[in-house]
Design a protein around this motif. Structure first.
Motif, PDB file in Angstrom:
ATOM      1  N   MET A 117      29.282 -18.004  11.612  1.00  0.00           N
ATOM      2  CA  MET A 117      29.337 -19.444  11.422  1.00  0.00           C
ATOM      3  C   MET A 117      30.008 -19.762  10.087  1.00  0.00           C
ATOM      4  O   MET A 117      29.715 -19.140   9.076  1.00  0.00           O
ATOM      5  N   MET A 118      30.901 -20.724  10.098  1.00  0.00           N
ATOM      6  CA  MET A 118      31.648 -21.077   8.883  1.00  0.00           C
ATOM      7  C   MET A 118      30.797 -21.874   7.889  1.00  0.00           C
ATOM      8  O   MET A 118      30.887 -21.676   6.696  1.00  0.00           O
ATOM      9  N   MET A 119      29.979 -22.798   8.395  1.00  0.00           N
ATOM     10  CA  MET A 119      29.183 -23.643   7.511  1.00  0.00           C
ATOM     11  C   MET A 119      27.955 -22.878   7.032  1.00  0.00           C
ATOM     12  O   MET A 119      27.228 -22.311   7.838  1.00  0.00           O
ATOM     13  N   LYS A 120      27.713 -22.913   5.724  1.00  0.00           N
ATOM     14  CA  LYS A 120      26.622 -22.128   5.146  1.00  0.00           C
ATOM     15  C   LYS A 120      25.454 -22.971   4.642  1.00  0.00           C
ATOM     16  O   LYS A 120      24.431 -22.449   4.250  1.00  0.00           O
ATOM     17  N   GLY A 121      25.638 -24.284   4.586  1.00  0.00           N
ATOM     18  CA  GLY A 121      24.584 -25.135   4.059  1.00  0.00           C
ATOM     19  C   GLY A 121      25.212 -26.371   3.432  1.00  0.00           C
ATOM     20  O   GLY A 121      26.434 -26.506   3.417  1.00  0.00           O
ATOM     21  N   LEU A 122      24.408 -27.229   2.916  1.00  0.00           N
ATOM     22  CA  LEU A 122      24.899 -28.438   2.267  1.00  0.00           C
ATOM     23  C   LEU A 122      25.059 -28.161   0.775  1.00  0.00           C
ATOM     24  O   LEU A 122      24.106 -27.756   0.111  1.00  0.00           O
ATOM     25  N   TYR A 123      26.262 -28.358   0.246  1.00  0.00           N
ATOM     26  CA  TYR A 123      26.530 -28.047  -1.154  1.00  0.00           C
ATOM     27  C   TYR A 123      26.225 -29.226  -2.079  1.00  0.00           C
ATOM     28  O   TYR A 123      25.700 -29.046  -3.159  1.00  0.00           O
ATOM     29  N   GLU A 124      26.583 -30.431  -1.640  1.00  0.00           N
ATOM     30  CA  GLU A 124      26.376 -31.567  -2.537  1.00  0.00           C
ATOM     31  C   GLU A 124      26.034 -32.832  -1.775  1.00  0.00           C
ATOM     32  O   GLU A 124      26.359 -32.986  -0.616  1.00  0.00           O
ATOM     33  N   ALA A 125      25.358 -33.708  -2.483  1.00  0.00           N
ATOM     34  CA  ALA A 125      25.074 -35.057  -2.012  1.00  0.00           C
ATOM     35  C   ALA A 125      25.305 -35.969  -3.208  1.00  0.00           C
ATOM     36  O   ALA A 125      25.299 -35.511  -4.353  1.00  0.00           O
ATOM     37  N   HIS A 126      25.494 -37.274  -2.953  1.00  0.00           N
ATOM     38  CA  HIS A 126      25.814 -38.205  -4.034  1.00  0.00           C
ATOM     39  C   HIS A 126      24.986 -39.478  -3.898  1.00  0.00           C
ATOM     40  O   HIS A 126      24.706 -39.919  -2.793  1.00  0.00           O
ATOM     41  N   LEU A 127      24.617 -40.040  -5.047  1.00  0.00           N
ATOM     42  CA  LEU A 127      23.868 -41.296  -5.078  1.00  0.00           C
ATOM     43  C   LEU A 127      24.488 -42.232  -6.109  1.00  0.00           C
ATOM     44  O   LEU A 127      24.952 -41.785  -7.165  1.00  0.00           O
ATOM     45  N   PRO A 128      24.441 -43.541  -5.842  1.00  0.00           N
ATOM     46  CA  PRO A 128      24.875 -44.518  -6.841  1.00  0.00           C
ATOM     47  C   PRO A 128      23.732 -44.813  -7.812  1.00  0.00           C
ATOM     48  O   PRO A 128      22.581 -44.919  -7.403  1.00  0.00           O
ATOM     49  N   VAL A 129      24.064 -44.930  -9.095  1.00  0.00           N
ATOM     50  CA  VAL A 129      23.057 -45.258 -10.114  1.00  0.00           C
ATOM     51  C   VAL A 129      23.620 -46.292 -11.077  1.00  0.00           C
ATOM     52  O   VAL A 129      24.830 -46.408 -11.240  1.00  0.00           O
ATOM     53  N   SER A 130      22.742 -47.031 -11.735  1.00  0.00           N
ATOM     54  CA  SER A 130      23.190 -48.061 -12.677  1.00  0.00           C
ATOM     55  C   SER A 130      23.245 -47.554 -14.112  1.00  0.00           C
ATOM     56  O   SER A 130      24.004 -48.060 -14.914  1.00  0.00           O
TER      57      SER A 130
END
Length: 157
Positions: free
Chosen positions: A1-14
């Motif tokens: 399988m090529m996908m190994k996991g989730l590397y990053e996620a992003h959130l907006p902050v003030s």
């Protein structure tokens, strides 16, 4: 399988500084920061969280844009609430379950999870989630983790 996991996620902050401080309380490690973005390691070299200084941090919460779930060990699900509260982070009521009733067990077949919810300084919804059982083949209502344990082990008190 090529996908190994989730590397990053992003959130907006003030406020980047306040957000960095909050996520460091969760034991994430600052990897990079400039005036508009900060990256914090969740697990160094494996996954990180990007925090972006952005006006969209004021848009109403929606899980498609402002939600991150951190995986934890199943064995630590019962300690996570106390760990968060010791850091001054309160549990966020979710799905009709109060702070006292969490962690709860999600009804997302085929994978059952235990989860606990809290929010960051900008109201982004965060979750600590632990896998419980996969391909159980049964459907159930959402319940407290305590009730799940009782259901799975009815003779243990």
């Amino acid at each position: 399988m090529m996908m190994k996991g989730l590397y990053e996620a992003h959130l907006p902050v003030s406020d980047l500084k306040a957000s960095i401080s909050f996520y460091e309380k969760l034991e994430l490690t600052l990897a990079h920061e400039n005036e508009r973005v900060a990256f914090l390691w969740i697990e160094k070299g494996k996954s990180w969280l990007g925090l972006w200084k952005a006006d969209i941090s004021t848009i109403p919460y929606h899980p498609a844009t402002r939600h991150v779930a951190f995986q934890i060990e199943t064995s630590s699900i019962e300690q996570i609430k106390e760990w968060l509260m010791e850091k001054g982070i309160s549990i966020h009521p979710m799905f009709g379950f109060s702070e006292e009733q969490q962690p709860l067990v999600l009804d997302n077949p085929p994978q059952f999870h235990a989860a606990i919810y809290f929010i960051d300084p900008d109201g982004n919804l965060l979750e600590c989630i632990a896998p419980l059982e996969i391909d159980a083949g049964e459907h159930h209502e959402m319940m407290t983790f305590e009730d799940w344990e009782r259901k799975k082990h009815p003779f243990i008190d």
